[in-house]
Design a protein around this motif. Structure first.
Motif, PDB file in Angstrom:
ATOM      1  N   TRP A  84      22.662  58.960 -11.986  1.00  8.95           N
ATOM      2  CA  TRP A  84      22.189  58.635 -10.645  1.00  8.95           C
ATOM      3  C   TRP A  84      20.675  58.464 -10.599  1.00  8.95           C
ATOM      4  CZ3 TRP A  84      25.097  56.540  -7.258  1.00  8.95           C
ATOM      5  CH2 TRP A  84      26.448  56.818  -7.219  1.00  8.95           C
ATOM      6  N   LYS A  85      19.946  59.091 -11.511  1.00  8.44           N
ATOM      7  CA  LYS A  85      18.499  58.903 -11.546  1.00  8.44           C
ATOM      8  C   LYS A  85      18.157  57.457 -11.909  1.00  8.44           C
ATOM      9  CE  LYS A  85      17.227  63.628 -12.676  1.00  8.44           C
ATOM     10  NZ  LYS A  85      16.630  64.520 -13.667  1.00  8.44           N
ATOM     11  N   LEU A  86      18.879  56.897 -12.841  1.00  4.97           N
ATOM     12  CA  LEU A  86      18.661  55.484 -13.197  1.00  4.97           C
ATOM     13  C   LEU A  86      19.015  54.571 -12.035  1.00  4.97           C
ATOM     14  CD1 LEU A  86      19.948  55.022 -16.875  1.00  4.97           C
ATOM     15  CD2 LEU A  86      17.609  54.962 -16.033  1.00  4.97           C
ATOM     16  N   VAL A  87      20.082  54.908 -11.336  1.00  2.00           N
ATOM     17  CA  VAL A  87      20.498  54.091 -10.186  1.00  2.00           C
ATOM     18  C   VAL A  87      19.435  54.145  -9.098  1.00  2.00           C
ATOM     19  CG1 VAL A  87      22.243  53.825  -8.375  1.00  2.00           C
ATOM     20  CG2 VAL A  87      22.955  54.331 -10.729  1.00  2.00           C
ATOM     21  N   ARG A  88      18.914  55.340  -8.800  1.00  2.00           N
ATOM     22  CA  ARG A  88      17.854  55.467  -7.786  1.00  2.00           C
ATOM     23  C   ARG A  88      16.585  54.731  -8.208  1.00  2.00           C
ATOM     24  NH1 ARG A  88      17.518  61.133  -7.729  1.00  2.00           N
ATOM     25  NH2 ARG A  88      19.720  61.493  -7.944  1.00  2.00           N
ATOM     26  N   PHE A  89      16.205  54.897  -9.446  1.00  2.00           N
ATOM     27  CA  PHE A  89      15.023  54.209  -9.964  1.00  2.00           C
ATOM     28  C   PHE A  89      15.207  52.692  -9.873  1.00  2.00           C
ATOM     29  CE2 PHE A  89      12.845  52.350 -13.728  1.00  2.00           C
ATOM     30  CZ  PHE A  89      11.537  52.610 -13.339  1.00  2.00           C
ATOM     31  N   SER A  90      16.386  52.216 -10.248  1.00  5.13           N
ATOM     32  CA  SER A  90      16.681  50.779 -10.176  1.00  5.13           C
ATOM     33  C   SER A  90      16.651  50.288  -8.731  1.00  5.13           C
ATOM     34  CB  SER A  90      18.047  50.481 -10.785  1.00  5.13           C
ATOM     35  OG  SER A  90      18.093  50.873 -12.128  1.00  5.13           O
ATOM     36  N   LEU A 132      17.702  40.835 -12.415  1.00  4.81           N
ATOM     37  CA  LEU A 132      17.164  42.141 -12.803  1.00  4.81           C
ATOM     38  C   LEU A 132      18.161  42.974 -13.599  1.00  4.81           C
ATOM     39  CD1 LEU A 132      15.077  43.248  -9.703  1.00  4.81           C
ATOM     40  CD2 LEU A 132      14.277  42.347 -11.878  1.00  4.81           C
ATOM     41  N   VAL A 133      19.440  42.851 -13.293  1.00  2.00           N
ATOM     42  CA  VAL A 133      20.422  43.634 -14.047  1.00  2.00           C
ATOM     43  C   VAL A 133      20.428  43.211 -15.516  1.00  2.00           C
ATOM     44  CG1 VAL A 133      22.499  42.208 -13.679  1.00  2.00           C
ATOM     45  CG2 VAL A 133      22.709  44.680 -13.890  1.00  2.00           C
ATOM     46  N   LEU A 134      20.118  41.954 -15.773  1.00  4.03           N
ATOM     47  CA  LEU A 134      20.045  41.482 -17.158  1.00  4.03           C
ATOM     48  C   LEU A 134      18.847  42.077 -17.890  1.00  4.03           C
ATOM     49  CD1 LEU A 134      20.921  37.717 -16.620  1.00  4.03           C
ATOM     50  CD2 LEU A 134      22.432  39.550 -17.406  1.00  4.03           C
ATOM     51  N   LEU A 135      17.840  42.492 -17.163  1.00  7.10           N
ATOM     52  CA  LEU A 135      16.684  43.162 -17.762  1.00  7.10           C
ATOM     53  C   LEU A 135      16.874  44.675 -17.847  1.00  7.10           C
ATOM     54  CD1 LEU A 135      13.858  41.249 -15.864  1.00  7.10           C
ATOM     55  CD2 LEU A 135      14.608  40.876 -18.209  1.00  7.10           C
ATOM     56  N   PHE A 136      17.449  45.248 -16.798  1.00 10.53           N
ATOM     57  CA  PHE A 136      17.564  46.697 -16.733  1.00 10.53           C
ATOM     58  C   PHE A 136      18.554  47.273 -17.737  1.00 10.53           C
ATOM     59  CE2 PHE A 136      16.169  47.019 -11.991  1.00 10.53           C
ATOM     60  CZ  PHE A 136      14.877  46.756 -12.373  1.00 10.53           C
ATOM     61  N   VAL A 137      19.710  46.642 -17.883  1.00  8.05           N
ATOM     62  CA  VAL A 137      20.740  47.195 -18.767  1.00  8.05           C
ATOM     63  C   VAL A 137      20.235  47.341 -20.203  1.00  8.05           C
ATOM     64  CG1 VAL A 137      23.018  46.781 -19.776  1.00  8.05           C
ATOM     65  CG2 VAL A 137      22.698  46.608 -17.301  1.00  8.05           C
ATOM     66  N   PRO A 138      19.684  46.288 -20.820  1.00  6.60           N
ATOM     67  CA  PRO A 138      19.174  46.486 -22.183  1.00  6.60           C
ATOM     68  C   PRO A 138      18.003  47.474 -22.239  1.00  6.60           C
ATOM     69  CG  PRO A 138      19.283  44.148 -21.656  1.00  6.60           C
ATOM     70  CD  PRO A 138      19.600  44.892 -20.421  1.00  6.60           C
ATOM     71  N   ALA A 139      17.149  47.471 -21.225  1.00  8.11           N
ATOM     72  CA  ALA A 139      16.006  48.390 -21.218  1.00  8.11           C
ATOM     73  C   ALA A 139      16.475  49.842 -21.142  1.00  8.11           C
ATOM     74  CB  ALA A 139      15.078  48.072 -20.052  1.00  8.11           C
ATOM     75  N   PHE A 140      17.429  50.114 -20.262  1.00  9.99           N
ATOM     76  CA  PHE A 140      17.934  51.473 -20.136  1.00  9.99           C
ATOM     77  C   PHE A 140      18.706  51.890 -21.389  1.00  9.99           C
ATOM     78  CE2 PHE A 140      18.059  50.878 -15.268  1.00  9.99           C
ATOM     79  CZ  PHE A 140      16.711  51.168 -15.196  1.00  9.99           C
ATOM     80  N   TYR A 141      19.427  50.963 -21.964  1.00 11.19           N
ATOM     81  CA  TYR A 141      20.158  51.256 -23.204  1.00 11.19           C
ATOM     82  C   TYR A 141      19.174  51.595 -24.326  1.00 11.19           C
ATOM     83  CZ  TYR A 141      23.213  50.676 -27.229  1.00 11.19           C
ATOM     84  OH  TYR A 141      23.897  50.878 -28.390  1.00 11.19           O
ATOM     85  N   PHE A 142      18.132  50.782 -24.451  1.00 16.24           N
ATOM     86  CA  PHE A 142      17.124  51.027 -25.481  1.00 16.24           C
ATOM     87  C   PHE A 142      16.428  52.364 -25.244  1.00 16.24           C
ATOM     88  CE2 PHE A 142      12.738  50.719 -27.015  1.00 16.24           C
ATOM     89  CZ  PHE A 142      12.981  50.502 -28.361  1.00 16.24           C
ATOM     90  N   GLN A 143      16.083  52.644 -23.992  1.00 14.30           N
ATOM     91  CA  GLN A 143      15.412  53.897 -23.664  1.00 14.30           C
ATOM     92  C   GLN A 143      16.306  55.089 -23.978  1.00 14.30           C
ATOM     93  OE1 GLN A 143      15.317  55.025 -19.651  1.00 14.30           O
ATOM     94  NE2 GLN A 143      13.622  56.453 -19.893  1.00 14.30           N
TER      95      GLN A 143
END
Length: 151
Positions: A84-90, A132-143
């Motif tokens: 949920w922290k990622l969802v709120r941040f997103s 943005l979802v195309l940017l966030f998903v790989p970024a969050f996965y990498f992080q």
């Protein structure tokens, strides 16, 4: 791998549902949203005048479309990461991005109109498509993988 998918079948199902919902927004765009630029930008628009648009109705329609795309994109992020922290941040980033992108789009629409058609095309595209979802998903996965490797 198949065993892992079966363990997370609810998450996979949620992910698939949200992807289908995103595709539905695109598939039914002509019926759901007021956007006189849909057809205009699908054709050869160089040298042509922009169609007349009710700026308030267009803004509300773009807000509605962006909100749907955001909601479904946040669902994808939750289904993939269950955080949920990622969802709120997103969601915060989506809100900031919308304000900036709408300001740019409306500035181009109201003050420059026909001089900056490509700028308007891209500003509008960033608002109406779930980029943005195309940017966030790989970024969050990498992080997430980088944090796991550090520990």
């Amino acid at each position: 791998m198949l065993n892992k998918l079966l363990q997370h079948k609810l998450r996979v199902l949620l992910f698939a549902v949200f992807v289908v919902l995103l595709a539905s927004v695109r598939a039914f765009e002509n019926h759901l949203f007021y956007d006189p630029f849909i057809y205009f930008f699908k054709q050869d628009f160089y040298g042509k005048q922009l169609p007349h648009a009710n700026t308030m109705l267009l803004s509300l329609s773009m807000l509605f479309r962006y909100s749907l795309n955001t909601l479904f994109s946040l669902g994808i992020i939750y289904a993939l990461f269950k955080d949920w922290k990622l969802v709120r941040f997103s969601a915060i980033l989506y809100g900031i991005f919308f304000l900036v992108a709408m300001f740019i789009f409306l500035t181009i629409l109201v003050w420059t109109r026909n001089e900056n058609l490509m700028s308007m095309f891209y500003a509008r595209r960033f608002i109406i498509h779930p980029i943005l979802v195309l940017l966030f998903v790989p970024a969050f996965y990498f992080q997430r993988n980088a944090v796991v490797k550090q520990n």
